[in-house]
Design a protein around this motif. Structure first.
Motif, PDB file in Angstrom:
ATOM      1  N   GLU A  90       9.637  25.659  15.505  1.00 13.95           N
ATOM      2  CA  GLU A  90       8.334  25.643  14.842  1.00 13.95           C
ATOM      3  C   GLU A  90       7.306  24.824  15.623  1.00 13.95           C
ATOM      4  N   SER A  91       7.766  23.815  16.332  1.00 18.81           N
ATOM      5  CA  SER A  91       6.839  22.958  17.077  1.00 18.81           C
ATOM      6  C   SER A  91       6.184  23.698  18.242  1.00 18.81           C
ATOM      7  N   ARG A  92       6.770  24.859  18.637  1.00 16.40           N
ATOM      8  CA  ARG A  92       6.245  25.581  19.788  1.00 16.40           C
ATOM      9  C   ARG A  92       5.469  26.842  19.420  1.00 16.40           C
ATOM     10  N   ILE A  93       5.537  27.268  18.152  1.00 16.94           N
ATOM     11  CA  ILE A  93       4.930  28.543  17.796  1.00 16.94           C
ATOM     12  C   ILE A  93       3.431  28.549  18.049  1.00 16.94           C
ATOM     13  N   ASN A  94       2.713  27.553  17.526  1.00 21.81           N
ATOM     14  CA  ASN A  94       1.257  27.535  17.695  1.00 21.81           C
ATOM     15  C   ASN A  94       0.865  27.397  19.164  1.00 21.81           C
ATOM     16  N   ALA A  95       1.595  26.555  19.893  1.00 17.92           N
ATOM     17  CA  ALA A  95       1.289  26.375  21.316  1.00 17.92           C
ATOM     18  C   ALA A  95       1.510  27.676  22.080  1.00 17.92           C
ATOM     19  N   TYR A  96       2.586  28.382  21.752  1.00 17.61           N
ATOM     20  CA  TYR A  96       2.873  29.660  22.407  1.00 17.61           C
ATOM     21  C   TYR A  96       1.780  30.678  22.110  1.00 17.61           C
ATOM     22  N   CYS A  97       1.403  30.804  20.832  1.00 21.45           N
ATOM     23  CA  CYS A  97       0.398  31.792  20.447  1.00 21.45           C
ATOM     24  C   CYS A  97      -0.969  31.455  21.035  1.00 21.45           C
ATOM     25  N   ARG A 151      -8.169  37.767  30.343  1.00 13.89           N
ATOM     26  CA  ARG A 151      -7.999  39.054  31.021  1.00 13.89           C
ATOM     27  C   ARG A 151      -8.834  40.170  30.384  1.00 13.89           C
ATOM     28  N   LYS A 152      -9.585  39.825  29.317  1.00 17.29           N
ATOM     29  CA  LYS A 152     -10.433  40.797  28.615  1.00 17.29           C
ATOM     30  C   LYS A 152      -9.612  42.018  28.157  1.00 17.29           C
ATOM     31  N   ILE A 153      -8.508  41.721  27.500  1.00 19.93           N
ATOM     32  CA  ILE A 153      -7.635  42.773  27.002  1.00 19.93           C
ATOM     33  C   ILE A 153      -8.370  43.594  25.942  1.00 19.93           C
ATOM     34  N   ASN A 154      -8.251  44.909  26.032  1.00 19.61           N
ATOM     35  CA  ASN A 154      -8.915  45.762  25.052  1.00 19.61           C
ATOM     36  C   ASN A 154      -7.905  46.436  24.137  1.00 19.61           C
ATOM     37  N   ALA A 155      -8.414  47.279  23.231  1.00 22.71           N
ATOM     38  CA  ALA A 155      -7.548  47.898  22.226  1.00 22.71           C
ATOM     39  C   ALA A 155      -6.510  48.826  22.851  1.00 22.71           C
ATOM     40  N   GLN A 156      -6.815  49.389  24.024  1.00 20.43           N
ATOM     41  CA  GLN A 156      -5.880  50.319  24.655  1.00 20.43           C
ATOM     42  C   GLN A 156      -4.700  49.596  25.309  1.00 20.43           C
ATOM     43  N   ASN A 157      -4.965  48.476  26.004  1.00 18.28           N
ATOM     44  CA  ASN A 157      -3.866  47.841  26.735  1.00 18.28           C
ATOM     45  C   ASN A 157      -3.241  46.659  26.011  1.00 18.28           C
ATOM     46  N   ILE A 158      -3.601  46.452  24.725  1.00 25.33           N
ATOM     47  CA  ILE A 158      -2.947  45.388  23.959  1.00 25.33           C
ATOM     48  C   ILE A 158      -1.457  45.683  23.805  1.00 25.33           C
ATOM     49  N   LYS A 159      -1.070  46.955  23.864  1.00 25.69           N
ATOM     50  CA  LYS A 159       0.349  47.326  23.732  1.00 25.69           C
ATOM     51  C   LYS A 159       1.193  46.751  24.857  1.00 25.69           C
ATOM     52  N   ASP A 160       0.561  46.374  25.976  1.00 24.66           N
ATOM     53  CA  ASP A 160       1.309  45.816  27.104  1.00 24.66           C
ATOM     54  C   ASP A 160       2.003  44.509  26.756  1.00 24.66           C
ATOM     55  N   ILE A 161       1.550  43.861  25.677  1.00 27.27           N
ATOM     56  CA  ILE A 161       2.166  42.586  25.307  1.00 27.27           C
ATOM     57  C   ILE A 161       3.629  42.764  24.917  1.00 27.27           C
ATOM     58  N   ASN A 162       4.022  43.985  24.537  1.00 27.11           N
ATOM     59  CA  ASN A 162       5.414  44.257  24.148  1.00 27.11           C
ATOM     60  C   ASN A 162       6.194  45.016  25.209  1.00 27.11           C
ATOM     61  N   ASP A 163       5.583  45.230  26.379  1.00 30.13           N
ATOM     62  CA  ASP A 163       6.234  45.979  27.452  1.00 30.13           C
ATOM     63  C   ASP A 163       6.772  45.002  28.498  1.00 30.13           C
ATOM     64  N   PRO A 164       8.099  44.813  28.567  1.00 33.55           N
ATOM     65  CA  PRO A 164       8.668  43.824  29.503  1.00 33.55           C
ATOM     66  C   PRO A 164       8.428  44.149  30.968  1.00 33.55           C
ATOM     67  N   ALA A 172       5.004  35.404  29.491  1.00 34.52           N
ATOM     68  CA  ALA A 172       6.342  34.814  29.508  1.00 34.52           C
ATOM     69  C   ALA A 172       6.421  33.669  30.507  1.00 34.52           C
ATOM     70  N   TYR A 173       5.789  33.855  31.675  1.00 32.38           N
ATOM     71  CA  TYR A 173       5.835  32.822  32.724  1.00 32.38           C
ATOM     72  C   TYR A 173       4.987  31.611  32.343  1.00 32.38           C
ATOM     73  N   SER A 174       3.781  31.875  31.846  1.00 27.80           N
ATOM     74  CA  SER A 174       2.844  30.788  31.564  1.00 27.80           C
ATOM     75  C   SER A 174       3.134  30.073  30.254  1.00 27.80           C
ATOM     76  N   CYS A 175       3.634  30.826  29.265  1.00 30.26           N
ATOM     77  CA  CYS A 175       3.795  30.275  27.913  1.00 30.26           C
ATOM     78  C   CYS A 175       5.244  29.966  27.559  1.00 30.26           C
ATOM     79  N   GLY A 176       6.166  30.321  28.433  1.00 34.67           N
ATOM     80  CA  GLY A 176       7.559  29.948  28.219  1.00 34.67           C
ATOM     81  C   GLY A 176       8.360  30.884  27.347  1.00 34.67           C
ATOM     82  N   GLY A 177       7.923  32.125  27.202  1.00 34.37           N
ATOM     83  CA  GLY A 177       8.669  33.062  26.379  1.00 34.37           C
ATOM     84  C   GLY A 177       8.536  32.760  24.897  1.00 34.37           C
ATOM     85  N   TYR A 178       9.133  33.604  24.055  1.00 40.03           N
ATOM     86  CA  TYR A 178       9.042  33.405  22.605  1.00 40.03           C
ATOM     87  C   TYR A 178       9.608  32.038  22.228  1.00 40.03           C
TER      88      TYR A 178
END
Length: 339
Positions: free
Chosen positions: A143-150, A160-173, A182-188
């Protein structure tokens, strides 16, 4: 994400008063002057926590306000002004799903260019991301990492100015966005039993052997690199997998190691979900293990996961990261380990 609620924010005060000359109006269906258009747009932009220099906010608010123009009949407006003196328009919109959809479409059009164009969008998505993680957790969360991760993830998406079309990339490994987060924020922010970290000097204390460098023979079978691994008297052929977090074996092998007292119930660390290269997820019992021998080296303080669904044994990063350097010599079919 529904944003017609932004309209409700900026009309929470009384904007139904009539204005005199010099204003551009929002009209009733019959054409009567009802609300000041510019004031409503300004309040909408302010509700988004931005200013008139933000082109996406101006586009959305102008579109939303124009969606109301000539929409409601004057009789209904008057009725709601009597019932809800300071919330008449808010209530009118709240009860009209067709208008709500039009207002949503205003947001969707602008979000094709930039989904996170104001602090409101950033905070809203951050909060919804945190809620999603909590609701869909696969294992215990830190729980101590959830807000920092998000915060970190949404900051990257906004940059990166993510738009509605490429927001799906957040779930594409396989996407750049997924891996940058994952690299910058340390994964889930799960409570990882065995976080894979880079080599550090103290790791050398877990490796014993008379040699500083050893060359271990490997074989390639069906495109997979395999080698001999010995744990106590138990010898098996394992697959070398630098993409795997830990060592992964069958439940049968872990039971055999327990019978030989090479692993005990006191070594149990908990359960953890592993993602395999084929996309399959395995929930494994995880143990601490010592005396893992590869070539001339014996390695202690490792993590091993066991599952009923595991057939091939994987030698992963927690083993490889105990060494200062490792490499594959393709010419001579050898794994080079340097203590």
């Amino acid at each position: 994400m529904r944003f017609f609620t932004l309209i409700l924010l900026f009309i929470a005060v009384d904007v139904s008063a009539q204005f005199t000359n010099g204003f551009e109006y929002i009209h009733s269906r019959e054409g009567h002057n009802v609300w000041d258009k510019n004031t409503m747009i300004w309040r909408c932009i302010k509700a988004m926590k931005t200013d008139a220099a933000n082109k996406e906010a101006v586009q959305i608010c102008t579109c939303q306000v124009e969606a109301i123009d000539r929409y409601f009949p004057m009789g209904k407006i008057k009725k709601y002004e009597r019932l809800y003196p300071t919330l008449s328009l808010a209530k009118l919109i709240e009860e009209d799903t067709v208008l709500q959809r039009r207002i949503d479409q205003c947001y969707e059009a602008a979000s094709n260019a930039n989904l996170f164009f104001s602090p409101v969008q950033i905070l809203a998505y951050r909060d919804s991301m945190a809620a999603y993680i909590r609701q869909n957790k696969k294992e215990p969360l830190d729980e101590s990492r959830i807000n920092a991760y998000c915060n970190c993830a949404v900051s990257i998406m906004a940059k990166r100015k993510i738009n509605a079309q490429n927001i799906k990339d957040i779930n594409d490994p396989n996407s750049m966005l997924f891996n940058e987060i994952a690299y910058s924020c340390g994964g889930y922010p799960y409570k990882k039993i065995s976080p894979t970290a880079a080599w550090k000097v103290t790791d050398s204390l877990d490796v014993t052997g008379n040699k500083k460098i050893d060359s271990v023979d490997v074989v390639t079978i069906s495109g997979m690199t395999k080698l001999k691994v010995k744990i106590g008297p138990v010898v098996n052929v394992w697959m070398l997998d630098c993409g795997a977090t830990d060592m992964l074996v069958s439940e049968t092998l872990i039971n055999k190691l327990m019978e030989l007292k090479l692993v005990s119930k006191n070594d149990f660390l908990g359960q953890q979900t592993y993602n395999l290269a084929n996309g399959k997820e395995l929930l494994c019992d995880v143990y601490k293990i010592n005396n893992v021998q590869v070539g001339k080296f014996t390695v202690n303080n490792l993590v091993i996961g066991a599952s009923k669904e595991t057939d091939s044994f994987l030698l992963g990063k927690t083993f490889l990261n105990k060494f200062r350097r490792w490499s594959i010599d393709n010419q001579h079919n050898q794994l080079i380990l340097e203590k």
